[in-house]
Design a protein around this motif. Structure first.
Motif, PDB file in Angstrom:
ATOM      1  N   UNK A  73      14.490  63.220   5.700  1.00 48.36           N
ATOM      2  CA  UNK A  73      14.876  62.044   4.918  1.00 48.36           C
ATOM      3  C   UNK A  73      16.371  62.053   4.612  1.00 48.36           C
ATOM      4  N   UNK A  74      16.909  63.223   4.282  1.00 44.95           N
ATOM      5  CA  UNK A  74      18.341  63.331   3.978  1.00 44.95           C
ATOM      6  C   UNK A  74      19.177  62.966   5.206  1.00 44.95           C
ATOM      7  N   UNK A  75      18.794  63.489   6.376  1.00 45.50           N
ATOM      8  CA  UNK A  75      19.526  63.190   7.604  1.00 45.50           C
ATOM      9  C   UNK A  75      19.398  61.709   7.976  1.00 45.50           C
ATOM     10  N   UNK A  76      18.235  61.143   7.787  1.00 41.60           N
ATOM     11  CA  UNK A  76      18.044  59.726   8.095  1.00 41.60           C
ATOM     12  C   UNK A  76      18.940  58.844   7.219  1.00 41.60           C
ATOM     13  N   UNK A  77      19.087  59.187   5.953  1.00 41.20           N
ATOM     14  CA  UNK A  77      19.970  58.436   5.066  1.00 41.20           C
ATOM     15  C   UNK A  77      21.413  58.502   5.543  1.00 41.20           C
ATOM     16  N   UNK A  78      21.839  59.691   5.992  1.00 41.03           N
ATOM     17  CA  UNK A  78      23.198  59.849   6.494  1.00 41.03           C
ATOM     18  C   UNK A  78      23.457  59.008   7.730  1.00 41.03           C
ATOM     19  N   UNK A  79      22.511  59.008   8.667  1.00 43.33           N
ATOM     20  CA  UNK A  79      22.673  58.255   9.916  1.00 43.33           C
ATOM     21  C   UNK A  79      22.610  56.749   9.665  1.00 43.33           C
ATOM     22  N   UNK A  80      21.682  56.318   8.805  1.00 42.39           N
ATOM     23  CA  UNK A  80      21.561  54.892   8.496  1.00 42.39           C
ATOM     24  C   UNK A  80      22.859  54.365   7.863  1.00 42.39           C
ATOM     25  N   UNK A  81      23.536  55.197   7.090  1.00 46.12           N
ATOM     26  CA  UNK A  81      24.818  54.793   6.515  1.00 46.12           C
ATOM     27  C   UNK A  81      25.957  54.814   7.523  1.00 46.12           C
ATOM     28  N   UNK A  82      25.848  55.672   8.532  1.00 40.97           N
ATOM     29  CA  UNK A  82      26.923  55.828   9.516  1.00 40.97           C
ATOM     30  C   UNK A  82      26.879  54.791  10.634  1.00 40.97           C
ATOM     31  N   UNK A  83      25.697  54.458  11.107  1.00 41.51           N
ATOM     32  CA  UNK A  83      25.564  53.609  12.302  1.00 41.51           C
ATOM     33  C   UNK A  83      26.215  52.231  12.144  1.00 41.51           C
ATOM     34  N   UNK A  84      26.016  51.502  11.032  1.00 47.18           N
ATOM     35  CA  UNK A  84      26.692  50.201  10.911  1.00 47.18           C
ATOM     36  C   UNK A  84      28.211  50.308  10.989  1.00 47.18           C
ATOM     37  N   UNK A  85      28.773  51.349  10.393  1.00 51.92           N
ATOM     38  CA  UNK A  85      30.223  51.549  10.452  1.00 51.92           C
ATOM     39  C   UNK A  85      30.655  51.885  11.875  1.00 51.92           C
ATOM     40  N   UNK A  86      29.843  52.676  12.588  1.00 47.71           N
ATOM     41  CA  UNK A  86      30.155  52.991  13.973  1.00 47.71           C
ATOM     42  C   UNK A  86      30.166  51.761  14.863  1.00 47.71           C
ATOM     43  N   UNK A  87      29.211  50.866  14.649  1.00 50.20           N
ATOM     44  CA  UNK A  87      29.165  49.622  15.422  1.00 50.20           C
ATOM     45  C   UNK A  87      30.354  48.728  15.067  1.00 50.20           C
ATOM     46  N   UNK A  88      30.680  48.671  13.783  1.00 52.05           N
ATOM     47  CA  UNK A  88      31.853  47.910  13.349  1.00 52.05           C
ATOM     48  C   UNK A  88      33.120  48.472  13.987  1.00 52.05           C
ATOM     49  N   UNK A  89      33.196  49.778  14.083  1.00 51.30           N
ATOM     50  CA  UNK A  89      34.352  50.442  14.695  1.00 51.30           C
ATOM     51  C   UNK A  89      34.475  50.078  16.174  1.00 51.30           C
ATOM     52  N   UNK A  90      33.340  50.013  16.858  1.00 51.62           N
ATOM     53  CA  UNK A  90      33.350  49.622  18.268  1.00 51.62           C
ATOM     54  C   UNK A  90      33.912  48.208  18.436  1.00 51.62           C
ATOM     55  N   UNK A  91      33.557  47.317  17.521  1.00 54.78           N
ATOM     56  CA  UNK A  91      34.082  45.942  17.565  1.00 54.78           C
ATOM     57  C   UNK A  91      35.580  45.916  17.248  1.00 54.78           C
ATOM     58  N   UNK A  92      36.018  46.754  16.311  1.00 55.31           N
ATOM     59  CA  UNK A  92      37.449  46.858  16.012  1.00 55.31           C
ATOM     60  C   UNK A  92      38.229  47.234  17.273  1.00 55.31           C
TER      61      UNK A  92
END
Length: 253
Positions: A73-92
């Motif tokens: 659960x702890x790892x899933x929370x970390x990834x769920x918070x990271x993925x949207x920023x990673x996708x936003x970064x790809x668009x940047x």
């Protein structure tokens, strides 16, 4: 940004520096990863360090550490918070490379195609990480989990390769060259560590030596860290970027 014509004006609702967002996101992933490993060792030491060889070990692999609650659960929370920023970064970076290619008069068909391809592969890479994290390796979902892992590994390598080619084509200033050198170093480390982890995994399964599984797990952690370090080199490319959410309010008379 939201804007409306008429008797209204734009108001900044929220603003954050790109460096701050990167620091929070990456720091959160690292903290969640370390905490998940520690929790797995505390609550499930025997199951996460045990293998078919039945020899002593002291560290779990990533998949073993994140398999059970509460570490999963702890790892899933970390990834769920990271993925949207990673996708936003790809668009940047799609916009960043589009602008840089136009500025240096190299916006040919190949360069534009590679830019679109690396953006798409980068998004696929993050979505496969999300799938890999949320879908467990239980027997019922093992094929989905394994498929997501394969896509994650292949897309990660392809994205880094295409990204480096584009950046080497467009870098001509201090910031661009600094992040390029950093990323090239992390990619070399990533490849060397990946090859080393494959060797250690084969050696563990062949000879069943004590602690070899844990050494393999430790190298696997550093493979993940090189991916993270590749990601945060963006701080050099967008040193002054400010992300702002704004809305409109009615003007008062």
């Amino acid at each position: 940004m939201i804007s409306m014509a008429g008797r209204s004006r734009n108001v900044v609702l929220y603003s954050i520096r790109h460096k701050t967002l990167m620091g929070v996101t990456v720091g959160g992933v690292v903290v969640c990863m370390v905490l998940s490993i520690l929790l797995s060792l505390y609550y499930n030491f025997e199951s996460v360090t045990g293998t078919h060889c039945r020899v002593p070990n002291f560290l779990p692999t990533i998949s073993a550490a994140f398999r059970d609650m509460p570490s999963r659960l702890v790892w899933q929370l970390g990834v769920v918070g990271h993925v949207p920023v990673g996708i936003l970064e790809a668009c940047f970076y799609h916009g960043y490379f589009t602008k840089r290619l136009a500025e240096i008069n190299k916006a040919g068909f190949v360069q534009r195609a590679v830019n679109k391809l690396q953006t798409g592969i980068g998004i696929v890479h993050h979505m496969s990480l999300l799938t890999l994290t949320l879908v467990t390796s239980d027997d019922e979902y093992i094929l989905i989990h394994e498929g997501a892992f394969i896509v994650f590994m292949i897309s990660g390598f392809l994205h880094m390769t295409l990204f480096l080619w584009l950046q080497s084509t467009t870098s001509s200033d201090g910031c661009g060259l600094k992040s390029l050198r950093g990323r090239m170093f992390y990619v070399v480390c990533n490849v060397v560590l990946t090859l080393l982890s494959i060797y250690l995994f084969i050696r563990h399964n062949t000879f069943c030596e004590p602690y070899m599984y844990s050494i393999y797990a430790g190298v696997e952690y550093f493979v993940v860290f090189t991916n993270i370090l590749f990601f945060i080199e963006a701080r050099h490319d967008f040193p002054d970027l400010q992300l702002t959410i704004s809305g409109s309010v009615e003007k008062s008379d």
